[in-house]
Design an enzyme around this catalytic site. Structure first.
Site, mmCIF file in Angstrom:
data_model
loop_
_atom_site.group_PDB
_atom_site.id
_atom_site.type_symbol
_atom_site.label_atom_id
_atom_site.label_comp_id
_atom_site.label_asym_id
_atom_site.label_seq_id
_atom_site.Cartn_x
_atom_site.Cartn_y
_atom_site.Cartn_z
ATOM 1 N N ASP A 166 19.299 -10.355 -20.198
ATOM 2 C CA ASP A 166 20.419 -10.610 -20.298
ATOM 3 C C ASP A 166 20.810 -11.671 -20.338
ATOM 4 O O ASP A 166 20.728 -12.459 -19.930
ATOM 5 C CB ASP A 166 20.663 -9.499 -19.157
ATOM 6 C CG ASP A 166 20.545 -8.156 -19.016
ATOM 7 O OD1 ASP A 166 20.942 -7.548 -19.891
ATOM 8 O OD2 ASP A 166 20.057 -8.358 -17.779
ATOM 9 N N GLY A 209 25.951 1.242 -21.308
ATOM 10 C CA GLY A 209 26.632 3.116 -21.327
ATOM 11 C C GLY A 209 26.018 4.194 -20.276
ATOM 12 O O GLY A 209 24.639 3.250 -20.274
ATOM 13 N N ARG A 254 27.763 3.399 -33.464
ATOM 14 C CA ARG A 254 26.601 5.188 -33.728
ATOM 15 C C ARG A 254 25.173 4.787 -32.818
ATOM 16 O O ARG A 254 25.360 3.483 -32.522
ATOM 17 C CB ARG A 254 25.822 4.951 -35.611
ATOM 18 C CG ARG A 254 27.205 5.409 -36.226
ATOM 19 C CD ARG A 254 26.194 6.361 -37.169
ATOM 20 N NE ARG A 254 26.749 6.605 -38.540
ATOM 21 C CZ ARG A 254 27.306 7.057 -38.844
ATOM 22 N NH1 ARG A 254 27.770 8.597 -38.034
ATOM 23 N NH2 ARG A 254 28.206 7.870 -39.204
ATOM 24 N N ALA A 255 24.491 5.946 -32.592
ATOM 25 C CA ALA A 255 23.639 5.843 -31.274
ATOM 26 C C ALA A 255 22.367 4.531 -32.032
ATOM 27 O O ALA A 255 22.312 4.746 -33.083
ATOM 28 C CB ALA A 255 22.526 7.335 -31.107
ATOM 29 N N ILE A 256 21.592 3.521 -31.303
ATOM 30 C CA ILE A 256 20.938 2.510 -31.333
ATOM 31 C C ILE A 256 19.410 3.323 -31.281
ATOM 32 O O ILE A 256 18.749 3.313 -31.643
ATOM 33 C CB ILE A 256 21.386 1.125 -31.254
ATOM 34 C CG1 ILE A 256 22.194 1.058 -32.187
ATOM 35 C CG2 ILE A 256 19.976 0.363 -31.286
ATOM 36 C CD1 ILE A 256 22.976 -0.277 -32.006
ATOM 37 N N THR A 257 19.636 3.150 -29.539
ATOM 38 C CA THR A 257 18.133 3.831 -29.200
ATOM 39 C C THR A 257 18.938 5.394 -27.957
ATOM 40 O O THR A 257 17.894 5.742 -27.513
ATOM 41 C CB THR A 257 17.636 2.690 -28.040
ATOM 42 O OG1 THR A 257 18.647 2.928 -27.100
ATOM 43 C CG2 THR A 257 17.671 1.378 -28.564
ATOM 44 N N SER A 258 19.924 5.347 -28.009
ATOM 45 C CA SER A 258 20.623 6.636 -27.081
ATOM 46 C C SER A 258 20.754 7.817 -28.084
ATOM 47 O O SER A 258 20.393 8.323 -29.212
ATOM 48 C CB SER A 258 21.785 6.175 -26.507
ATOM 49 O OG SER A 258 22.738 6.242 -27.784
ATOM 50 N N THR A 295 29.645 7.575 -29.204
ATOM 51 C CA THR A 295 30.896 7.788 -29.597
ATOM 52 C C THR A 295 31.306 8.223 -31.043
ATOM 53 O O THR A 295 31.697 9.423 -31.645
ATOM 54 C CB THR A 295 31.864 6.697 -29.169
ATOM 55 O OG1 THR A 295 31.577 6.951 -27.537
ATOM 56 C CG2 THR A 295 33.618 7.249 -29.408
ATOM 57 N N SER A 331 29.639 -11.133 -28.089
ATOM 58 C CA SER A 331 29.517 -10.167 -28.496
ATOM 59 C C SER A 331 30.590 -9.382 -28.664
ATOM 60 O O SER A 331 31.525 -8.215 -29.512
ATOM 61 C CB SER A 331 28.032 -9.277 -28.007
ATOM 62 O OG SER A 331 28.293 -7.830 -28.693
#
Lengths: 507, 507
Positions: free
Chosen positions: B269, B181, B208-212, B216, B277
């Site tokens: 990564d 993102g 939902r936001a996890i770290t941001s 959306t 995923s």
């Protein structure tokens, strides 16, 4: 961070009395101002600073009243590392990113680890900056024989450099190690006594039990003091050429202590890691000549001849790079050694051999003589092929036994090991032959009876594999500190009667 | 275990209110009878059984009064999985050995993972039998491009099989996804509205936001209800051909939810893991045609053309094996998109584009049209090369905007997003040119102001890279729920004035 920020984040440290094993954990109320303003979340990696001390911890968020709003709760590992004085306050910050993980990632992509990379990784590990997740990734990236000889050498050197290295002020410092402990294989006190009696210097440090019913340090502790400072060790070694102490109080190879815990949880056999673990501790202990016993057997750590040969090659080469002469022997790893299982019970086996008692376990004596003989040759005391005979002379003459007592006296005094007060013999259910002994259940039963916490607890086997036995004759004797504990262990045994299998002979 | 054993080990479950993130933790007093008799230690893996429910947890040992002697304390993750009724008691046992780890070990030694092995691993992961250490080892063993195409395919299928797969009862189910993102890159609501307005079926689930500062789902929630049951989703899709909901309430690919958390902590990564995923979630959502946007740029998840090409190849092939047609596009990943950062602020950007307002962010509109155009072609609505024009017609005609409102109404009603009540414009310190925007600090500031917890909080950029600006003109506007929170966020900004760099022009 501005001065205002710092003032805002001061918290009262509070000991939670929670043992999360060696990974430090911090606890913070969800409604604590620091939690929101810093954007902390469960599993954030945080640095807790108090005065000039700091520790990196994993964060847990608390939604209950077990913690006050202005408090930061600390697990035992975090509390002990910070060594807090009354009234001191803590500052919590996000831990900086772990730059050395880039070397781990690079290794994952097949690149060789550089000496500098290895140093940076080990430095961060020892500083406590790797959490369990990162440690698991590091170990996994290096497992599967992915470290070559130079990488293993650099890893070992980095681990040695990260701790303290003892200088004994003598030319030749002997050591011995056994890879993959067999139950009851308590040769160390005997081997050390023989070697010292023959004039070698062998300052031996040993571990306590981690998952087994007894470690060499636990066994020694039933006969003498084993928690010595480095200065005390020096005085013992100057006097007797040897010591038999717990290695934990002198903190040899702190990196290894951290890695080995996660490696055990993963149950990953990592050849490079094993070599680095063993040799870093030996180098830190100041050893110059090291004999390594590699038991080979289907249930031992090393399963076959080929793997043992390769491991022996790595041990010799890495030892050489660290200035140590390493010799290896491959021994039979197919069955347990001796009859006692538990600290005092194993001590009695050791003493029986050292005192040349008629009932002493012959398998333990012969194994000890084999190892001691090799050590005497490695140390230049006996010519090639003559070590074992010299070792036998030292033992049978009583000189080894005297040396053992002298070492114990120098460490603070010798005492006879004391067995637990409650005991019960368990009888064979039928006539027949002992066809199987489940070592896992033997260890479990000894631990349920209280070993190693209760040093006199455990069990003594009355039979070996292949023995012919009659119904009602003893299979083993169980020892515990109280009738209640004995009953509980027996209950477990009754639920698992297959610990020792006696089969009727076919006609 | 005997019936006596079982009776002995019954403990009162107690909710500790401790959030240890998703790894379940159990707390037991050191002086509790179960602790000694079972030989439990800190970090033991234990199974807690209550009635017919059970959970595997990591054990912490407690030496204080935060827990009673007959209690077993449970972390939030353990408590929620057990769903305990009043008065129910818990039995604690050692967790059985984790057999599927043998496949992980085998992979470490370079052997290929079999389909059965992959299934056993994923089954154990979903059952919660892997602790964080084991999950880290699994992810590390598979990282570094060590999974080949069939292994990735098996992993993806195993992950799909481990959860629920939605059947929409229609032939063609569209989906879109963006890898890595970019800040503000909120194209999804626009793309879905255009696609549905043109007749495609696109039941979109988002995170939902996890770290941001906003995901959306967070952005959509400022305009409509996003927590729908599967039946509610079906009714919305039947009526409007699309939905825009939170994916968490329908539990697609539970294995992915577990793996992704540890992967994030490791910052590894893993190409194969990324493919599995994304595609396991799409397959579970019942998608048949998937467009994947791969932003490429030095600070994006995918850094270069070659890596993007290889990833695109894997996505298409694995998708094919799962019965999905996957198309990929590579887009510019060098800078943020839009002006709003925070749920409501990003919603206003989305609405401005959908309403064809004159001040709508052109970069967000053009990016959305590019993606929507490809999706229309993939869905067979537009011939090759004509999708973008059709998308633009749907947007400019107002049909996409109407469709968006209709979707929101079907989900429970549309409402205008509401900005936080306190705001402050931050002025440029000098005349000059905007030469740098630190995205990390932008996100941090938006979160300190309260996003995404406070949906109206965040910030709106007034400048883009390269803009010429005069001293005193606004750089950005900051929004928070109270003057106090605004002040606190501003204090952070004053301590980090380099969030937006304005350099004087050289003459």
């Amino acid at each position: 961070m501005s001065p205002e920020d710092i003032a805002r984040t001061r918290l009262r440290p509070r000991r939670m009395g929670i043992d999360s094993h060696s990974e430090p954990v911090a606890f913070l109320r969800a409604d604590c101002h620091v939690c929101r303003s810093e954007g902390f979340e469960a599993q954030s990696r945080v640095t807790i600073t108090i005065g000039d001390k700091s520790v990196v911890a994993t964060l847990n968020i608390v939604y209950s009243d077990i913690l006050g709003k202005g408090d930061v709760g600390l697990s035992e590992a975090a509390w002990k590392r910070l060594d807090i004085d009354d009234g001191e306050l803590a500052v919590l910050t996000h831990s900086p990113s772990l730059d050395s993980m880039s070397h781990v990632r690079s290794k994952l992509y097949g690149h060789r680890l550089s000496r500098e990379g290895m140093n940076e990784i080990v430095t961060d590990v020892v500083a406590g900056r790797y959490g369990d997740i990162q440690l698991a990734a590091l170990l996994t990236a290096c497992a599967g024989n992915r470290l070559d000889l130079s990488e293993i050498t650099w890893l070992t050197k980095a681990m040695v450099d990260a701790g303290h290295r003892i200088d004994w002020g003598r030319d030749k410092i002997m050591d011995k190690h056994c890879l993959g402990g067999l139950p009851g294989n308590r040769t160390t006190p005997i081997v050390v006594s023989i070697a010292a009696a023959c004039g070698l210097t062998i300052p031996k440090t040993s571990s306590r039990a981690i998952t087994s019913p007894a470690g060499t340090a636990d066994t020694m502790e039933t006969m003498t003091r084993v928690t010595l400072t480095l200065d005390e060790m020096r005085r013992v070694v100057e006097k007797e050429n040897a010591c038999l102490v717990w290695g934990g109080s002198v903190s040899l190879s702190p990196a290894d202590d951290i890695l080995i815990r996660v490696e055990r949880a993963l149950d990953i056999d990592s050849e490079g890691q094993m070599v680095a673990s063993v040799l870093s501790k030996k180098a830190a202990a100041g050893s110059t000549h090291v004999l390594i016993d590699i038991p080979v057997g289907p249930t031992a750590k090393v399963r076959g001849r080929q793997a043992a040969d390769h491991l022996a090659h790595l041990l010799r080469k890495v030892g050489e790079a660290l200035g140590m002469e390493v010799r290896t022997i491959q021994t039979d790893g197919t069955q347990p050694i001796g009859v006692g299982v538990g600290p005092a019970l194993e001590a009695l086996d050791v003493l029986a051999v050292l005192r040349n008692q008629s009932g002493a376990p012959a398998d333990l004596r012969e194994r000890a003589l084999l190892v001691a003989g090799e050590l005497l040759e490695l140390g230049g005391i006996a010519p090639h092929g003559k070590g074992s005979r010299l070792a036998r002379e030292a033992l049978l003459s009583g000189r080894a036994g005297e040396k053992f007592i002298a070492i114990c006296e120098a460490q603070g005094g010798f005492r006879e090991p004391v067995l637990a007060s409650s005991s019960r013999a368990i009888a064979a259910p039928r006539n027949g032959i002992v066809t199987h002994i489940n070592n896992r259940l033997v260890s479990r039963l000894a631990k349920l009876a209280g070993a190693p916490g209760a040093p006199g607890a455990g069990l003594r086997l009355a039979v070996h594999l292949g023995d012919r036995i009659e119904r009602g004759a003893p299979l083993f004797e169980l020892f515990a500190d109280s009738p209640g504990e004995l009953a509980y262990a027996l209950e477990f045994h009754e639920a698992h009667p297959d610990m020792i299998t006696v089969e009727e002979e076919s006609v």
